[in-house]
Design a protein around this motif. Structure first.
Motif, PDB file in Angstrom:
ATOM      1  N   THR A 197       0.827  -1.204   0.000  1.00 57.11           N
ATOM      2  CA  THR A 197       0.000   0.000   0.000  1.00 57.11           C
ATOM      3  C   THR A 197       0.864   1.258   0.000  1.00 57.11           C
ATOM      4  OG1 THR A 197      -1.482  -1.263   1.410  1.00 57.11           O
ATOM      5  CG2 THR A 197      -1.995   1.062   1.131  1.00 57.11           C
ATOM      6  N   ARG A 200       2.273   2.389  -3.353  1.00 59.69           N
ATOM      7  CA  ARG A 200       1.259   3.022  -4.197  1.00 59.69           C
ATOM      8  C   ARG A 200       1.654   3.031  -5.671  1.00 59.69           C
ATOM      9  NH1 ARG A 200      -2.709   6.837  -4.447  1.00 59.69           N
ATOM     10  NH2 ARG A 200      -4.305   6.346  -2.910  1.00 59.69           N
ATOM     11  N   GLU A 407      -4.204  11.377  -1.186  1.00 57.38           N
ATOM     12  CA  GLU A 407      -3.116  10.450  -1.494  1.00 57.38           C
ATOM     13  C   GLU A 407      -2.045  10.481  -0.396  1.00 57.38           C
ATOM     14  OE1 GLU A 407      -1.495  10.166  -5.366  1.00 57.38           O
ATOM     15  OE2 GLU A 407       0.304   9.160  -4.582  1.00 57.38           O
ATOM     16  N   GLU A 410      -3.117   8.709   2.715  1.00 57.59           N
ATOM     17  CA  GLU A 410      -3.142   7.243   2.563  1.00 57.59           C
ATOM     18  C   GLU A 410      -1.740   6.647   2.651  1.00 57.59           C
ATOM     19  OE1 GLU A 410      -7.292   7.086   0.045  1.00 57.59           O
ATOM     20  OE2 GLU A 410      -5.448   6.499  -0.985  1.00 57.59           O
ATOM     21  N   VAL A 411      -0.778   7.349   2.041  1.00 60.11           N
ATOM     22  CA  VAL A 411       0.602   6.855   2.128  1.00 60.11           C
ATOM     23  C   VAL A 411       1.087   6.941   3.575  1.00 60.11           C
ATOM     24  CG1 VAL A 411       2.985   7.201   1.354  1.00 60.11           C
ATOM     25  CG2 VAL A 411       1.098   7.478  -0.265  1.00 60.11           C
ATOM     26  N   HIS A 439       9.449   6.416  -3.744  1.00 66.46           N
ATOM     27  CA  HIS A 439       8.645   7.636  -3.914  1.00 66.46           C
ATOM     28  C   HIS A 439       9.493   8.793  -4.407  1.00 66.46           C
ATOM     29  CE1 HIS A 439       4.478   6.976  -2.492  1.00 66.46           C
ATOM     30  NE2 HIS A 439       5.022   5.900  -1.935  1.00 66.46           N
TER      31      HIS A 439
END
Ligand code: 16G
Ligand code: ZN
Length: 535
Positions: A197, A200, A407, A410-411, A439
């Motif tokens: 997750t 992403r 976003e 969520e990260v 990332h």
């Protein structure tokens, strides 16, 4: 009348004339003199659990990065923290009781002193690393636990952080703070899913070689890999080396995080080429350092300081991007060993607060607990990130105002799940590093380029009596022996960007001297001068 405590103590008699101390990392010494200690630790674990109304207490049999002939044992509090300090003292006293009668007497004295009802259930979780002596010592521990009437959950081989995780899971099961399923599979599922997750869809570049120090971390990592997305699924290609646990005499020998950090070189077995990312775990997988060879084939270390700065910068970005910068403050906790350039980078570039504590995970952890988000790492690779209750709450309740915020949040949430909050965990830490690098689209060179370390030197000085070395200001200044600090200060002033300190080791009979300065020559010279002063 039968006295099971005295009987168990009798079965594992304490060697005469040895003094044991519950130090920064529990009891740790040559494995062949630890039998009596393990039995007595069993008594203490049972008492500690009863004192906490039957909460699960952890016992880990390991000596981390020490040589194969050593072993050790440490106790873990219900949320996965290190043992509370007054119980360290109790453990030390218990370990040094020799006659079975005195052991039993002390056991009952402690019960009386803390008003512990000996009929309350006692629950203890046990695991060990892969040392050859582990099986025998486990037997000694079991005798102690049985005599004290404890309910025991045995996990066999685990990394130290996995044991901490089990303890926290068991104690939070069914509550709002539930941490996960208290099984190995539960551990792999939790961290594997969080890794996926948190990525992403960002693809980690290249591959990562992980050195398992020929300890428990190797086989556990191989297990974890089964739960991670494969290269084809956009995951990370990991190759595991130094994972020979069949030959326990190879544990930590010419490999592992301590070898790499201390010798400032890759394990001789490493076949990595320029630019290849490598990481080394220590013998119980609670420490990790990264390294690579640059284009000139020069070894480059990315140690705990680097992990802290990388992670703090990433979390800082996420907090800002999710619109939470006003309500959540990030801080970094270091020890005096942190390179001055790292401290400077966090304060000046990242504009985050830095706290300094004495050496030892428990001090850093406590300091980090006071922060909204506390990033703590020792330069040697011990560390993690912890999030306060309020912070978790704020993140949970926050309504993102646009897709960008959504976003980021969520990260951030995935990172929280990816980070083992019970204790620093090499496996979870390196997955986090990989997420950040993916990332940022960074390789190790970009990571290294964020700042330049000040040249530094660490020396070990053998002294007559290390106990006379007393420090203040998070071990950065000596208060005793008198006059020594003034002499150190004088030497420090002679070099550019100089900094140096001396402290008694908590794990070896020696004083450690650290020095840094603008150039390698000055740092080495300063370290030598300070060593002469403390000798
Ligand atoms: C212990 C500590 C470690 C520290 C080291 C310092 C834990 C779990 N371990 O291994 O954090 O860096 O001691 O050793 O707290 P020293 O006192 O010999 O320098
Ligand atoms: Zn360790």
């Amino acid at each position: 009348m039968s006295d099971p405590i005295a009987d168990a103590a009798q079965k594992h008699p304490a060697p005469e004339g040895l003094v044991y101390t519950y130090g920064t990392a529990g009891f740790r010494t040559k494995a062949d003199v630890l039998d009596s200690v393990l039995t007595r630790v069993g008594f203490i674990a049972a008492l500690r659990s009863r004192a906490l109304k039957g909460k699960w207490i952890g016992v880990m049999i390991t000596a981390s990065h020490n040589p194969p002939q050593d072993n050790g044992v440490k106790l873990v509090e219900p949320l996965g923290n290190m043992l509370q300090e007054d119980w360290e003292v109790i453990s030390t006293e218990m370990a040094n009781k020799v006659s079975p009668e005195h052991v039993s007497q002390y056991y009952h004295d402690i019960a009386a002193k803390f008003k512990i009802d000996l009929n309350t259930p006692a629950r203890v979780v046990v695991a060990r690393d892969t040392r050859a002596s582990g099986a025998r010592l486990l037997g000694c521990l079991q005798d102690g636990l049985a005599a004290a009437g404890a309910e025991v959950k045995e996990y066999g081989f685990l990394t130290t952080p996995q044991l901490h995780y089990m303890v926290r899971c068991l104690n939070t099961e069914g509550t709002k703070d539930a941490y996960g399923t208290a099984t190995e599979q539960g551990y792999y599922e939790k961290f594997g899913a969080a890794f996926k997750t948190a990525l992403r869809g960002k693809k980690p570049s290249g591959s990562l070689t992980v050195d398992g120090a020929n300890g428990v971390g190797g086989p556990k990592l191989k297990e974890l890999i089964k739960y991670l997305p494969s290269k084809e699924e956009g995951g990370l290609e990991i190759s595991v080396i130094n994972d020979n646990v069949i030959k326990p005499e190879s544990l930590n020998v010419d490999c592992g995080a301590d070898y790499v950090k201390t010798n400032q070189r890759a394990p001789p077995s490493s076949k990595a080429g320029p630019g290849d990312r490598c990481a080394s775990l220590d013998g119980d997988a609670d420490r990790v350092v990264y390294y690579f060879k640059d284009e000139q084939n020069v070894f480059r270390l990315l140690d705990g300081d680097r992990i802290a700065t990388l992670v703090a910068s990433f979390l800082g970005d996420l907090v800002r991007q999710s619109g939470l910068a006003d309500s959540i403050k990030i801080g970094v906790v270091q020890t005096a060993y942190a390179n001055g350039a790292a401290t400077n980078y966090v304060e000046q570039n990242l504009r985050l607060k830095v706290d300094c504590t004495p050496t030892g995970v428990k001090y850093l952890h406590h300091a980090a607990e006071k922060l909204d988000i506390g990033v703590y790492f020792e330069a040697n690779g011990h560390g993690t990130v912890i999030f306060s209750h309020d912070t978790l709450d704020t993140i949970e309740k926050y309504e993102p105002r646009n897709p960008g915020e959504k976003e980021a949040i969520e990260v951030l949430q995935a990172c929280i799940n990816l980070i083992n909050q019970s204790v620093g965990d090499a496996l979870s830490d390196f997955l986090l590093v990989e997420v950040v690098l993916a990332h940022k689209h960074w390789g190790p060179q970009e990571w290294l380029s964020t700042y330049t370390d000040l040249p530094n030197r660490l020396l070990k000085v053998l002294v007559n009596d290390r106990t006379i070395f007393k420090t203040t200001d998070a071990e950065r200044k000596l208060t005793s022996p008198e006059g020594v600090q003034a002499q150190i200060d004088k030497e420090v002033q002679k070099v550019r960007q100089g900094r140096s300190f001396a402290r008694a080791s908590g794990t070896e009979d020696a004083v450690r001297v650290y020095a840094e300065a603008a150039t390698k020559a000055e740092a080495e010279d300063l370290a030598r001068k300070v060593s002469e002063i403390v000798k």
